[in-house]
Write an enzyme that holds these catalytic residues in place. Structure first.
Site, PDB file in Angstrom:
ATOM      1  N   LYS A   1       5.682   5.723  -1.162  1.00  0.00           N
ATOM      2  CA  LYS A   1       6.530   6.520  -0.258  1.00  0.00           C
ATOM      3  C   LYS A   1       7.994   6.471  -0.680  1.00  0.00           C
ATOM      4  CE  LYS A   1       3.816   6.373   4.028  1.00  0.00           C
ATOM      5  NZ  LYS A   1       3.753   5.780   5.386  1.00  0.00           N
TER       6      LYS A   1
ATOM      7  N   HIS B   1       0.805  -1.230   0.000  1.00  0.00           N
ATOM      8  CA  HIS B   1       0.000   0.000   0.000  1.00  0.00           C
ATOM      9  C   HIS B   1       0.837   1.279   0.000  1.00  0.00           C
ATOM     10  CE1 HIS B   1       0.585  -0.834   4.316  1.00  0.00           C
ATOM     11  NE2 HIS B   1       0.561   0.478   4.463  1.00  0.00           N
ATOM     12  N   ASP B   2       1.966   1.277   0.712  1.00  0.00           N
ATOM     13  CA  ASP B   2       2.760   2.512   0.825  1.00  0.00           C
ATOM     14  C   ASP B   2       3.967   2.549  -0.106  1.00  0.00           C
ATOM     15  OD1 ASP B   2       1.299   4.044   2.588  1.00  0.00           O
ATOM     16  OD2 ASP B   2       2.283   3.235   4.381  1.00  0.00           O
TER      17      ASP B   2
END
Ligand code: C2E
Ligand code: SIN
Ligand code: SIN
Ligand code: SIN
Ligand code: FE
Ligand code: FE
Length: 385
Positions: A247, A243-244
């Protein structure tokens, strides 16, 4: 061998079964081929093939072995009572067939020096007859071996007829087997890519150790809890750790800032959702596609106040809604560079408050119904202090 084992063995191998007649043979073939042609899952395909082989030749056991050319060995998963086993090329009857690609029918294995008597000694099973047929791919390379053990008719021996039938089965299923092996390689590759990428993301944001594992397991638990199949729950489990991933493109000065972000920094931080989606969206692969949805939508909120799109309710994909809960639960319960971990009570009270606001109300019910399992996951994958 114990006498006891021997007696049981002989009782089970009461050889009174009949050869199938031509109509029954056709029925066996039609039934299995229609199942086999829809089966992409390698493990299930191996079981179907073994069942088909066993019915065609009336053997007590049938096993499909796969060739591992790199390691010059063959292996098989669970089939008719035999667990995953690995044999080197040339070992035993099946090992010879794998190496040489020539069928073997052996009705007196104990006087054949290719036969590996150790297997019987270990399992307490007595092998009276073995038949082993190579399975070829479209290039004619041996990719597997069909092995039948112990003829169950009063004939008590495998004959040419059995060899022909197994050969037919191997011709009919060779392409499917090849496709399933390729499919498994694709899926394995995707899993490797995902775990590598998720780990890179984790290292960058200095999140300690087990964050992605916990998010994966929480997501799986929620997926099962809202009635999804094992297969889909597994898909969510594999894709939620990504999901990240966006980043990765956020500067350290923002990502690792010990305090609160400025308005400007916050705008940059929010772009991690779109960035993650852009990284993954071009893939046609199932797991990566699911991961792109999760990356894009995990900060959307049920009431429409999330980002990047401000979608609401069921317009947010269920994978996004599930990962949102898993992610926030884990973020709140952990230390971050910008905050300390919260007490469980405080976390749970936020989840109650945010039901129908941040989070899908139905999923919050699932979350509380499965709280025991979720806390068990948290404790199993606790970060080292
Ligand atoms: P993250 O640390 O993985 O947090 C994920 C989500 O958990 C956050 O999404 C938020 O919904 C929730 N969360 C985490 N900590 C808190 C908290 O103390 N209070 C509340 N009410 N919710 C919390 P969000 O807000 O969209 O943030 C996304 C990411 O932005 C965070 O991921 C984190 O990497 C970063 N971030 C957010 N706020 C700050 C901050 O003040 N300082 C720094 N350095 N980074 C921040
Ligand atoms: C052999 O192939 O020599 C023994 C293996 C078996 O009985 O399964
Ligand atoms: C099939 O794979 O379904 C047909 C096998 C063949 O005839 O080669
Ligand atoms: C699948 O089709 O189940 C996986 C392979 C892919 O992602 O395309
Ligand atoms: Fe995020
Ligand atoms: Fe996260």
């Amino acid at each position: 061998m114990h006498d006891y084992d021997y007696q049981i063995d002989e009782k089970v191998l009461d050889k009174t079964r009949q050869e199938p007649n031509s109509q029954e043979l056709l029925k066996i073939i039609f039934t299995y081929i229609s199942k086999i042609s829809h089966e992409k899952d390698l493990e299930k395909l191996l079981v179907l093939m073994a069942d088909m082989g066993r019915d065609l030749i009336v053997s007590d056991r049938c096993t499909v072995w796969l060739v591992d050319r790199k390691n010059r060995s063959i292996w098989t998963k669970v089939a008719h009572g035999i667990d995953r086993v690995v044999l080197p090329f040339g070992a035993g009857i099946v090992g010879c067939v794998a190496e040489q690609g020539i069928p073997l029918v052996i009705n007196d294995p104990y006087s054949d020096n290719r036969f590996d008597k150790d297997v019987d000694r270990r399992t307490g099973y007595t092998t009276h007859n073995i038949i082993a047929i190579p399975i070829n791919n479209s290039e004619g390379e041996v990719i597997g071996v069909f092995q039948g053990v112990n003829k169950m008719t009063s004939e008590a021996a495998f004959a040419d007829r059995d060899q022909e039938r197994l050969l037919l089965a191997s011709i009919y299923t060779g392409k499917e087997l090849e496709a399933a092996i390729l499919h498994e390689e694709i899926v394995t590759t995707q899993k490797e890519i995902i775990f590598t990428m998720a780990e890179i993301g984790e290292m960058r944001s200095k999140e300690t150790g087990n964050h992605v594992k916990r998010v994966a397991e929480y997501s799986r638990e929620l997926a099962i809890g809202c009635g999804m199949s094992e297969a889909e729950a597994e898909l969510i489990k594999m894709s939620s750790p990504m999901h990240d991933i966006g980043k990765i493109a956020i500067p350290d000065s923002i990502l690792l800032k010990p305090g609160k972000l400025t308005e400007e920094e916050w705008k940059v931080m929010q772009t991690h959702t779109q960035l993650g989606y852009d990284i993954l969206k071009h893939s046609a692969r199932k797991i990566l596609k699911a991961a792109s949805i999760v990356a894009h939508q995990h900060h959307e909120k049920w009431n429409g106040t999330g980002y990047p799109e401000g979608s609401s309710g069921e317009n947010i994909h269920i994978y996004g809604r599930i990962t949102a809960i898993a992610d926030v639960f884990d973020a709140l319960a952990s230390d971050r560079c910008y905050k300390k971990a919260w007490e469980l009570e405080k976390v749970l009270s936020l989840f109650k408050d945010e039901k129908g606001k941040h989070f899908d109300p139905g999923l919050i019910d699932v979350f509380f119904d499965h709280l025991d399992a979720i806390l068990k996951i948290r404790d199993t994958y606790r970060d080292a202090v």
